[in-house]
Design an enzyme around this catalytic site. Structure first.
Site, PDB file in Angstrom:
ATOM      1  N   TYR A 184      41.379  57.392  51.835  1.00 28.77           N
ATOM      2  CA  TYR A 184      40.050  57.174  52.012  1.00 28.77           C
ATOM      3  C   TYR A 184      39.462  58.431  52.872  1.00 28.77           C
ATOM      4  O   TYR A 184      38.466  58.938  52.632  1.00 28.77           O
ATOM      5  CB  TYR A 184      39.651  55.901  52.657  1.00 28.77           C
ATOM      6  CG  TYR A 184      40.027  54.856  51.766  1.00 28.77           C
ATOM      7  CD1 TYR A 184      39.308  54.566  50.708  1.00 28.77           C
ATOM      8  CD2 TYR A 184      40.867  53.934  52.131  1.00 28.77           C
ATOM      9  CE1 TYR A 184      39.494  53.517  49.873  1.00 28.77           C
ATOM     10  CE2 TYR A 184      41.227  53.073  51.331  1.00 28.77           C
ATOM     11  CZ  TYR A 184      40.447  52.557  50.212  1.00 28.77           C
ATOM     12  OH  TYR A 184      40.830  51.386  49.285  1.00 28.77           O
ATOM     13  N   HIS A 222      37.492  46.214  43.075  1.00 33.94           N
ATOM     14  CA  HIS A 222      38.232  47.035  43.783  1.00 33.94           C
ATOM     15  C   HIS A 222      37.328  48.469  44.182  1.00 33.94           C
ATOM     16  O   HIS A 222      37.629  49.060  45.248  1.00 33.94           O
ATOM     17  CB  HIS A 222      39.579  47.639  43.423  1.00 33.94           C
ATOM     18  CG  HIS A 222      40.569  47.551  44.044  1.00 33.94           C
ATOM     19  ND1 HIS A 222      41.255  46.507  44.876  1.00 33.94           N
ATOM     20  CD2 HIS A 222      41.270  48.705  44.544  1.00 33.94           C
ATOM     21  CE1 HIS A 222      42.324  47.092  45.541  1.00 33.94           C
ATOM     22  NE2 HIS A 222      42.230  48.265  45.415  1.00 33.94           N
ATOM     23  N   ARG A 253      35.452  47.430  47.172  1.00 41.68           N
ATOM     24  CA  ARG A 253      36.448  47.692  48.303  1.00 41.68           C
ATOM     25  C   ARG A 253      36.761  49.230  48.802  1.00 41.68           C
ATOM     26  O   ARG A 253      36.658  49.618  50.003  1.00 41.68           O
ATOM     27  CB  ARG A 253      37.745  47.146  47.955  1.00 41.68           C
ATOM     28  CG  ARG A 253      38.726  47.118  49.169  1.00 41.68           C
ATOM     29  CD  ARG A 253      39.883  46.207  48.657  1.00 41.68           C
ATOM     30  NE  ARG A 253      41.343  46.605  49.398  1.00 41.68           N
ATOM     31  CZ  ARG A 253      41.620  46.163  50.444  1.00 41.68           C
ATOM     32  NH1 ARG A 253      40.799  45.216  51.293  1.00 41.68           N
ATOM     33  NH2 ARG A 253      42.906  46.213  50.887  1.00 41.68           N
ATOM     34  N   LYS A 264      47.813  39.479  51.684  1.00 39.73           N
ATOM     35  CA  LYS A 264      49.048  39.725  50.966  1.00 39.73           C
ATOM     36  C   LYS A 264      50.176  39.115  51.771  1.00 39.73           C
ATOM     37  O   LYS A 264      50.279  39.314  53.104  1.00 39.73           O
ATOM     38  CB  LYS A 264      49.316  41.163  50.598  1.00 39.73           C
ATOM     39  CG  LYS A 264      48.579  41.411  49.330  1.00 39.73           C
ATOM     40  CD  LYS A 264      48.982  43.285  49.015  1.00 39.73           C
ATOM     41  CE  LYS A 264      48.241  43.759  47.870  1.00 39.73           C
ATOM     42  NZ  LYS A 264      48.332  44.877  47.475  1.00 39.73           N
ATOM     43  N   HIS A 315      45.826  46.542  55.210  1.00 41.38           N
ATOM     44  CA  HIS A 315      46.918  47.355  54.964  1.00 41.38           C
ATOM     45  C   HIS A 315      47.914  47.246  55.628  1.00 41.38           C
ATOM     46  O   HIS A 315      47.888  47.067  56.961  1.00 41.38           O
ATOM     47  CB  HIS A 315      46.392  49.132  54.791  1.00 41.38           C
ATOM     48  CG  HIS A 315      45.769  49.159  53.771  1.00 41.38           C
ATOM     49  ND1 HIS A 315      44.741  50.141  53.636  1.00 41.38           N
ATOM     50  CD2 HIS A 315      45.307  48.603  52.492  1.00 41.38           C
ATOM     51  CE1 HIS A 315      44.161  50.445  52.573  1.00 41.38           C
ATOM     52  NE2 HIS A 315      44.576  49.357  51.737  1.00 41.38           N
ATOM     53  N   ARG A 370      39.740  41.607  49.232  1.00 41.75           N
ATOM     54  CA  ARG A 370      40.516  41.869  47.683  1.00 41.75           C
ATOM     55  C   ARG A 370      39.967  40.559  46.741  1.00 41.75           C
ATOM     56  O   ARG A 370      39.444  39.602  47.394  1.00 41.75           O
ATOM     57  CB  ARG A 370      41.939  41.849  47.877  1.00 41.75           C
ATOM     58  CG  ARG A 370      42.684  42.825  48.775  1.00 41.75           C
ATOM     59  CD  ARG A 370      44.144  42.820  48.770  1.00 41.75           C
ATOM     60  NE  ARG A 370      44.696  43.661  49.405  1.00 41.75           N
ATOM     61  CZ  ARG A 370      45.268  43.693  50.725  1.00 41.75           C
ATOM     62  NH1 ARG A 370      44.964  42.310  51.437  1.00 41.75           N
ATOM     63  NH2 ARG A 370      45.588  44.649  51.237  1.00 41.75           N
TER      64      ARG A 370
END
Length: 294
Positions: A275, A240, A243, A171, A266, A147
């Site tokens: 995806y 993004h 990504r 994150k 994730h 990211r």
């Protein structure tokens, strides 16, 4: 005001929510508080009911906000009242079980594999400090799928150059290890050499500006947009999108979905499964072109 500040501090220090997300939560919450105050003359968390929240949702839709934006703002208010319930300040959450506008599932856009190879391999970046840095930015995004915020936090020590691994802080401060291509070392060493010689030595940050300051979001967006303009007419040109391209290309090559989930950082498989839709669409196109009765 005290409750809003406590909620924001909770997100920032206990939940370790990303700074970008905290800013978005604060903005949404401030808008909600202003609306309620204008409606009833004050903002009292114990007097906010589902009827008031529903009126606010209608007002958002009347402003022609997208369903995605409305849902995000309602999620902020839900999270705020969940926090208040946790702190035993309110007994119920007035933002739950309300009808919300349906969000049309948007498939992630991506750049074709050949276009990204062309960009990185065919001399689009000059050999000065800025050119080498900009190429490293694009190469790292595509080689690892990290990211934007993760890219900005990288240090020289984030790289295990012997084993071709990169350590990323994602994150909620979750750490993960991502492999990268061997040839990336050549570009990394070239960048570090020219940076240390011309700009300075920075042990705590990898990517810097020509003035020796850490790179910032707008700079990276600008670099990615300008770079992708050379090789694609695709409308979206952002970190993004690279990504998305990373994940799509891995799945197109047969990568395991769970492995891609871990590489992307994730928290759930559902976030990665989007995806597969792109991959299946590509497979369908190949079938139509290749099969005699396609």
């Amino acid at each position: 005001m005290e409750y809003q500040e406590s909620f924001i501090n909770y997100l920032r220090y206990e939940k370790r929510t990303s700074p970008h997300t905290v800013v978005a939560y604060k903005k949404d919450l401030d808008q909600f508080v202003c609306f309620i105050t204008e409606m009833v003359g004050e903002f009292d968390v114990n007097k906010v009911d589902s009827k008031l929240v529903r009126t606010w949702i209608v007002s958002l839709m009347e402003k022609q906000l997208s369903p995605r934006s409305v849902n995000r703002k309602v999620s902020t208010v839900k999270a705020f009242f969940r926090f208040l319930m946790k702190e035993k300040i309110v007994e119920t959450n007035p933002a739950v079980n309300l009808p919300l506008p349906k969000v049309r599932k948007k498939l992630p856009g991506f750049v074709e594999e050949e276009s990204l190879h062309h960009l990185l391999d065919d001399g689009f970046f000059p050999g000065d400090f800025r050119g080498v840095r900009d190429k490293l930015i694009v190469a790292l995004l595509y080689a690892t799928g990290i990211r934007l915020a993760e890219l900005m936090q990288l240090k020289g020590s984030s790289f295990d150059t012997k084993n071709y691994l990169i350590k990323v802080l994602g994150k909620r401060q979750k750490e993960r290890i991502i492999p990268y291509p061997r040839e990336m070392n050549n570009l990394l060493f070239e960048y570090l050499e020219i940076r240390n010689r011309e700009i300075g030595y920075f042990p705590d940050i990898l990517l810097v500006t020509e003035k020796g300051k850490p790179v910032y979001e707008k700079l990276i967006y600008r670099v990615v947009k300008k770079s992708l303009e050379y090789v694609t007419s695709f409308e979206q040109k952002s970190p993004h999108v690279i990504r998305h391209s990373y994940a799509t290309h891995l799945l197109n090559k047969g990568a395991d979905l769970n492995a891609v989930k871990e590489l992307l950082g994730h928290s759930s498989l559902a976030a990665t499964q989007i995806y597969t839709h792109t991959t299946f669409e590509k497979l369908h196109d190949i079938y139509k072109q290749a099969h005699p009765r396609g």
